[in-house]
Design a protein around this motif. Structure first.
Motif, PDB file in Angstrom:
ATOM      1  N   UNK A 185       0.672  -1.263  -0.205  1.00 24.28           N
ATOM      2  CA  UNK A 185      -0.140   0.074  -0.510  1.00 24.28           C
ATOM      3  C   UNK A 185       1.304   1.411   0.367  1.00 24.28           C
ATOM      4  N   UNK A 186       0.494   2.319  -0.535  1.00 23.38           N
ATOM      5  CA  UNK A 186       1.231   3.305  -1.009  1.00 23.38           C
ATOM      6  C   UNK A 186       0.730   5.008  -0.154  1.00 23.38           C
ATOM      7  N   UNK A 187       1.371   5.940   0.347  1.00 24.93           N
ATOM      8  CA  UNK A 187       0.836   6.790   0.797  1.00 24.93           C
ATOM      9  C   UNK A 187       0.715   7.584  -0.560  1.00 24.93           C
ATOM     10  N   UNK A 188      -1.046   8.303  -0.473  1.00 23.80           N
ATOM     11  CA  UNK A 188      -1.438   9.009   0.244  1.00 23.80           C
ATOM     12  C   UNK A 188      -2.495   8.773   0.289  1.00 23.80           C
ATOM     13  N   UNK A 189      -3.077   7.859  -0.211  1.00 20.91           N
ATOM     14  CA  UNK A 189      -3.509   6.509  -0.180  1.00 20.91           C
ATOM     15  C   UNK A 189      -4.302   5.513   0.483  1.00 20.91           C
ATOM     16  N   UNK A 190      -3.341   4.716   1.177  1.00 18.20           N
ATOM     17  CA  UNK A 190      -3.190   4.610   2.370  1.00 18.20           C
ATOM     18  C   UNK A 190      -2.317   5.834   3.810  1.00 18.20           C
TER      19      UNK A 190
END
Ligand code: PBG
Length: 336
Positions: free
Chosen positions: A6-11
């Motif tokens: 998972x990645x920022x900013x989605x997570x």
């Protein structure tokens, strides 16, 4: 288990941490008073509450005082105790004969607790170290080597005596090879099919046991000697898995890793490998280190107690032997 990248900013991992309710909902490990077993030191006499200097806030209790404590433990939801007798020097010998004396301190303590509180659990230590004049967990040859099979013969007598007294589980902590099988066989032969065995399986030759030896009064007997020829080398973990596998095959109902916090890696491997009821012991030295820091105000007592016990649950423990059991149970009650 697959971990999805998972990645920022989605997570944003902080979202679930933002409020108490959502922190609770995603919490993976839980600590309860039902997980805790209190080790207790038992002494001769009446009305005795003798402080143990290297274990602040811990006492040697006479049996009448122990009964008062057990009533409190029961009310706190703590399911069991692990009694350790403080044996006076005149009762120690080379052959550890007092270990299977019907009227010994440990048998009297078991009978008294079981009479007053039949449903309260007892894990009684099976080992000879309180009873030998040299403080080792077995009988020795002329060179001081701890003899395996002759020791087991005495452990069987001790375990059968405790079973007759009504102990729910015997807890062999001696690390002789084959003692779980020998005790299980003796129990089956004598009709104690429902008396359990909590095996100290991965028990390390640890210096964290120092304050305990003060508490049961064996430090002076042991002197500068060590337990390296029977307890495990702190360098090993594969060997711990073999020890556990053997004890399960020999009939153990619980296996234990000991000490606790310095051996969390071992605890985790044991639980993952065997998915068996697993105990851990937060030993006297771990307790003493924490109490020393609490006394200086260097660590927050309440928070450290709960954090250190939760660590055992996270690593996979089902049951925790801890001298903090009463304090922890009270803190857990306040949290509700
Ligand atoms: C004795 C025994 C020990 C502990 C539990 N049972 C000490 C030892 O093996 O020397 C240690 C417990 C503690 O340190 O809290 N067989």
């Amino acid at each position: 288990m697959q971990i999805i990248p998972t990645h920022y900013p989605e997570t944003r991992k902080r979202r679930n941490r933002r409020q108490e309710f959502s922190r609770r909902l995603v919490r993976e490990s839980h600590l309860s008073a039902h997980d805790l077993v209190l080790p207790v030191f038992v002494a001769e006499g009446k009305g005795v509450r003798e402080p143990i200097p290297s274990m602040p806030n811990t006492f040697r209790l006479s049996i009448d005082e122990l009964l008062k404590l057990v009533a409190e433990l029961r009310d706190l939801g703590i399911p069991a105790i692990a009694p350790f007798p403080h044996i006076t020097q005149d009762k120690k010998s080379l052959d550890a004969a007092y270990a299977y004396d019907e009227n010994g301190l440990a048998p009297r303590a078991i009978r008294a607790v079981k009479e007053a509180f039949p449903d309260f659990g007892i894990f009684i230590d099976v080992a000879l170290d309180p009873y030998t004049s040299h403080g080792q967990d077995g009988v020795v040859d002329d060179n001081g080597y701890i003899l395996n099979d002759p020791t087991i013969e005495i452990l069987i007598k001790q375990a059968l005596l405790y079973a007759r007294c009504g102990a729910d589980y015997v807890a062999p902590s001696d690390m002789m090879d084959g003692r779980i099988k020998a005790i299980r066989q003796a129990f089956e032969e004598h009709g104690f099919v429902n008396t359990g065995i909590m095996a100290y399986s991965a028990k390390y030759a640890s210096s964290y046991y120092g304050p305990f030896r003060d508490a049961i009064g064996s430090s002076g007997n042991l002197g500068k000697a060590d337990k390296y020829t029977y307890q495990m080398d702190p360098a090993n973990t594969n060997e711990a898995l073999h020890e556990v596998a053997m004890d399960i095959a020999e009939g153990a109902d619980f296996v234990m890793v000991k000490p606790g916090m310095p051996y969390l890696d071992v605890l985790q491997r044991v639980k993952e490998q065997f998915a068996f009821p697993t105990a851990v012991y937060q030993v006297s030295g771990e307790y003493a280190m924490q109490e020393a820091a609490f006394a200086h105000g260097w660590l927050d007592r309440n928070k450290i107690i709960l954090e250190s016990l939760l660590a055992f649950k996270r690593a996979g423990a089902d049951m925790i032997f801890t001298y903090h059991a009463v304090a922890a149970a009270k803190l857990l009650q306040q949290q509700k």
